[in-house]
Design an enzyme around this catalytic site. Structure first.
Site, mmCIF file in Angstrom:
data_model
loop_
_atom_site.group_PDB
_atom_site.id
_atom_site.type_symbol
_atom_site.label_atom_id
_atom_site.label_comp_id
_atom_site.label_asym_id
_atom_site.label_seq_id
_atom_site.Cartn_x
_atom_site.Cartn_y
_atom_site.Cartn_z
ATOM 1 N N CYS A 60 -4.340 3.142 2.673
ATOM 2 C CA CYS A 60 -3.724 2.087 1.859
ATOM 3 C C CYS A 60 -2.515 1.480 2.565
ATOM 4 C CB CYS A 60 -3.338 2.628 0.489
ATOM 5 S SG CYS A 60 -2.266 4.083 0.539
ATOM 6 N N HIS A 327 0.969 6.017 -2.721
ATOM 7 C CA HIS A 327 -0.005 4.938 -2.549
ATOM 8 C C HIS A 327 0.739 3.627 -2.277
ATOM 9 C CE1 HIS A 327 -3.726 2.784 -2.874
ATOM 10 N NE2 HIS A 327 -3.403 2.169 -3.993
#
Length: 380
Positions: A60, A327
């Site tokens: 990510c 994330h």
């Protein structure tokens, strides 16, 4: 209505088989749940530059950076137009070529998401850490990408030490002997005035930058201007940090102040949320207020270089979670629709301007010039 994709020039249509990007369908999934307030819209119309990226296993951080770079129209156009081909250095062209292909698919492809696997492999050949399925720091990854693109596309010029003439010493800009699309868009220069507090002799030092790492002066909330003021305030170096003074011929307490002697067209701010004190590590969750338009850098730029001192936000990298995990997502303003979009790996959704301000911002991309829509220049 969205504009139909422009046909690819022959040089980009004819790809080596080992550089073909894998296209994934709208059903692509990634291993993370959507962060709060980032629900994907169904039946999202497909516009140029509004394309999701497949998560290849804790990638990510890479996807967020690629989305932000894809929002920098002058950079995208440089690769879409094929201009990069004439500048390629033969011994280090793989990363730049793979970058061109992924930018092309993100801008001109008709898929909801694509895979950046070939780009990761090209960069991973040089930096094996990026091939591991472990989380990496987005800011560090960005610096590696910009450095590799510069090395692949740089041109050499006759070296000069600095500007002369009527320019004051404190505001002189060093003239680089290497330039590229990266230096033209992202490179700035800091000028440090170093004053001995004993003899008051003042010397100057220049330092180039592509990313400015800003301290966060509060744990509760503050503004981006507060971070900038903290970075550019005068600092006094004492005890073990003293600097050798050539006039006193010994180490002395010194006052140091930085200013911008060359402001980049696109300035990238890194908010230093990850704090390490000895063996203690923590993440600063300070809510930092940053403007979407008219960020004024005038107070920090050398007076004779204040031609373009107002900047508009064009992209944001967000970080959710802690130091050892979490994330990354991105918010990017699209130059076709002039709307903001949230990019969470394969999930893409349009968001209102009011949602761009978040307490999770980690990297901020500002431009001093409005972006036009990237175009291709096909050879006749």
């Amino acid at each position: 209505m969205c504009q139909p994709p422009t046909p690819l020039p022959a040089v980009l249509r004819t790809r080596p088989s080992h550089f073909r990007l894998r296209v994934c369908s709208a059903e692509c999934t990634d291993p993370y749940d959507t962060p709060p307030g980032n629900e994907a819209s169904e039946n999202q119309s497909h516009f140029q530059g509004v394309t999701g990226l497949r998560n290849l296993g804790n990638t990510c951080y890479m996807n967020a950076i690629l989305q932000c770079l894809c929002s920098i129209s002058p950079l995208v156009e440089y690769f879409l137009s094929g201009k990069y081909i004439t500048a390629l250095q033969k011994d280090c062209s793989e990363v730049a070529t793979a970058f061109a292909y992924v930018m092309t698919d993100m801008w001109l492809g008709d898929s909801d998401c694509v895979s950046p696997e070939i780009f990761r492999s090209a960069l991973g050949n040089l930096y094996p850490a990026f091939m591991k399925k472990t989380q990496q720091d987005a800011q560090e990854f960005l610096i590696y990408v910009l450095n590799e693109l510069h090395e692949a596309l740089k041109k050499y010029h006759r070296r000069r030490s600095c500007e002369k003439g009527s320019v004051p010493r404190c505001c002189r800009k060093a003239i680089a002997n290497e330039t590229s699309i990266i230096t033209r868009l992202f490179e700035g220069q800091l000028n440090y005035s170093v004053t001995c507090l004993t003899c008051e002799n003042c010397t100057y030092k220049n330092e180039v930058f592509t990313v400015l790492s800003l301290p966060i002066p509060s744990e509760a909330q503050c503004s981006l201007q507060d971070c900038l003021q903290c970075f550019f305030q005068q600092d006094t170096l004492t005890w073990n940090n003293r600097i050798h003074c050539s006039f006193c011929e010994t180490k002395q307490e010194t006052a140091v102040r930085a200013s911008i002697s060359k402001a980049p067209k696109t300035v990238i701010f890194h908010l230093k949320r990850f704090d390490i004190l000895g063996t203690m590590k923590r993440k600063l969750r300070t809510n930092i207020h940053y403007p979407l338009t008219n960020l004024d850098l005038t107070p920090y730029i050398c007076p004779i270089f204040r031609k373009h001192s107002k900047y508009n936000l064009c992209a944001v990298v967000n970080h959710f979670g802690d130091l050892d995990g979490g994330h990354y997502t991105a918010f990017c303003k699209n130059s076709v629709t002039h709307a903001w979009y949230s990019f969470d790996d394969t999930r893409v959704s349009e968001i209102p301007d009011t949602s761009v301000q978040t307490a999770t911002a980690y990297l901020l991309f500002y431009s001093c010039q409005p972006f036009s829509i990237p175009t291709q220049k096909c050879k006749s």
